[in-house]
Scaffold this active site. Structure first.
Site, PDB file in Angstrom:
ATOM      1  N   ALA A  54      74.189  74.214  81.224  1.00  0.00           N
ATOM      2  CA  ALA A  54      73.205  74.147  82.309  1.00  0.00           C
ATOM      3  C   ALA A  54      72.550  72.777  82.407  1.00  0.00           C
ATOM      4  O   ALA A  54      72.050  72.400  83.470  1.00  0.00           O
ATOM      5  CB  ALA A  54      72.136  75.222  82.114  1.00  0.00           C
ATOM      6  N   ALA A  56      71.386  70.142  85.693  1.00  0.00           N
ATOM      7  CA  ALA A  56      69.928  69.999  85.760  1.00  0.00           C
ATOM      8  C   ALA A  56      69.235  71.341  85.920  1.00  0.00           C
ATOM      9  O   ALA A  56      68.155  71.431  86.492  1.00  0.00           O
ATOM     10  CB  ALA A  56      69.514  69.054  86.894  1.00  0.00           C
ATOM     11  N   LYS A  57      69.858  72.385  85.381  1.00  0.00           N
ATOM     12  CA  LYS A  57      69.229  73.701  85.362  1.00  0.00           C
ATOM     13  C   LYS A  57      68.508  73.957  84.037  1.00  0.00           C
ATOM     14  O   LYS A  57      67.754  74.912  83.912  1.00  0.00           O
ATOM     15  CB  LYS A  57      70.282  74.788  85.611  1.00  0.00           C
ATOM     16  CG  LYS A  57      70.915  74.700  86.996  1.00  0.00           C
ATOM     17  CD  LYS A  57      72.085  75.660  87.146  1.00  0.00           C
ATOM     18  CE  LYS A  57      72.791  75.453  88.481  1.00  0.00           C
ATOM     19  NZ  LYS A  57      74.014  76.281  88.587  1.00  0.00           N
ATOM     20  N   ALA A  58      68.768  73.099  83.068  1.00  0.00           N
ATOM     21  CA  ALA A  58      68.023  73.066  81.808  1.00  0.00           C
ATOM     22  C   ALA A  58      67.726  71.601  81.515  1.00  0.00           C
ATOM     23  O   ALA A  58      68.602  70.744  81.648  1.00  0.00           O
ATOM     24  CB  ALA A  58      68.815  73.690  80.670  1.00  0.00           C
TER      25      ALA A  58
END
Length: 304
Positions: free
Chosen positions: A265, A269-271
């Site tokens: 992720a 850029a989801k984490a």
């Protein structure tokens, strides 16, 4: 690891903590991270629930987390909503019926692994949800999915219901794929003769506001699929989540979202870079109650 007579859940998990990166060690690290995020007032906790976890036994656990202020946002499948409503309307999930699947179908039973539902329970579900839909449509004919689920929850008379508890405690429930469920089927049938319209994109602005208004966001992901992606992707515009725990049975080789390691992720850029991430491979109905009990005990001890 050493097992001692009379040891607590946390003491068992602490013994697991010495086993490195294997499953037991991951359980310990997940427990530690969960304890951290649920006690941190600056962290909004997004609970993502896929799979049949309400019939699988987690209904009251999820409901109590909402009531106790340990969940700020619930993202789930239409199936879990449907099964919560089934029980709210007086239905049950049954065990111990030993018949083959074709015979069960003839007898009006549906099977979920070793759990069973009966057609008469769904008949009550259809009757009761039709009444609620009519009441909702009489007041407002254009709603987001979250608004729709909140109104359903507010109309229920079961204090053990996830939907009712969420509505009573102002915890939003998002279910972007809920149309793929018995509730979705009943809604579609109802809309054939009414003007009730559910806006699938209507939740995005509200959910984005929650993300932007939160100093930090942590996700607790049970299973994968659409709820997992919705929880992570909603944080994309802010650079991703600050922490995440994933419990999954899926493998990574097929490229499925459910089996994707949380580190993946980061590439989307989801984490965030530097985020705290723990994946535990296993059955969420076993592992999640264990780590939640351990996290609660850990926080309780820190206060003593």
């Amino acid at each position: 690891m050493e097992i001692k007579k009379g040891m607590s859940v946390l003491e068992l998990i602490q013994e697991m903590g010495g086993s490195g990166v294997l499953g037991a060690g991951r359980v310990y690290r997940a427990t530690e991270l969960l304890a951290e995020v649920i006690k941190d007032e600056d962290t909004a906790v997004f609970l993502s629930v896929a799979g049949p976890l309400v019939p699988g036994g987690l209904r009251k656990i999820i409901r109590n987390m909402i009531k106790d202020g340990e969940v700020d946002v619930l993202i789930t499948s239409g199936a879990n909503i449907t099964h919560d409503l089934l029980e709210a309307f007086g239905g049950r999930h049954h065990r111990g019926i030993e018949e083959d699947d074709e015979t069960m179908c003839e007898h009006g039973m549906g099977r979920i692994a070793d759990l069973y539902t009966k057609s008469e329970d769904f008949e009550v579900f259809e009757t009761e949800i039709a009444k609620i839909l009519a009441d909702i449509a009489a007041k407002d004919d254009h709603l987001s999915i979250r608004e729709f689920l909140t109104l359903i929850g507010s109309s229920l008379d079961d204090d053990e219901s996830i939907l009712k508890t969420a509505a009573d405690n102002n915890v939003p429930i998002y279910a972007p794929g809920f149309i793929d469920s018995m509730l979705g089927l009943q809604l579609w049938m109802f809309t054939q003769d009414t003007k009730l319209h559910i806006d699938a994109s209507g939740d995005m602005a509200e959910l984005s506001d929650i993300v932007y208004d939160s100093k930090k966001v942590a996700t607790m992901i049970l299973g994968g699929g659409l709820p997992k992606h919705y929880a992570l992707a909603s944080n994309l515009l802010k650079g991703g989540v600050d922490a995440a725990i994933q419990i999954t049975m899926d493998r990574s080789e097929t490229g499925s979202l459910g089996g994707a390691p949380l580190e993946e992720a980061k590439s989307w850029a989801k984490a965030k870079a530097g985020s705290k991430l723990v994946t535990v491979v296993g059955d969420a109905t076993i592992i999640f109650p264990l780590i939640l009990a351990g996290a609660k005990e850990m926080n309780q001890r820190s206060m003593e």
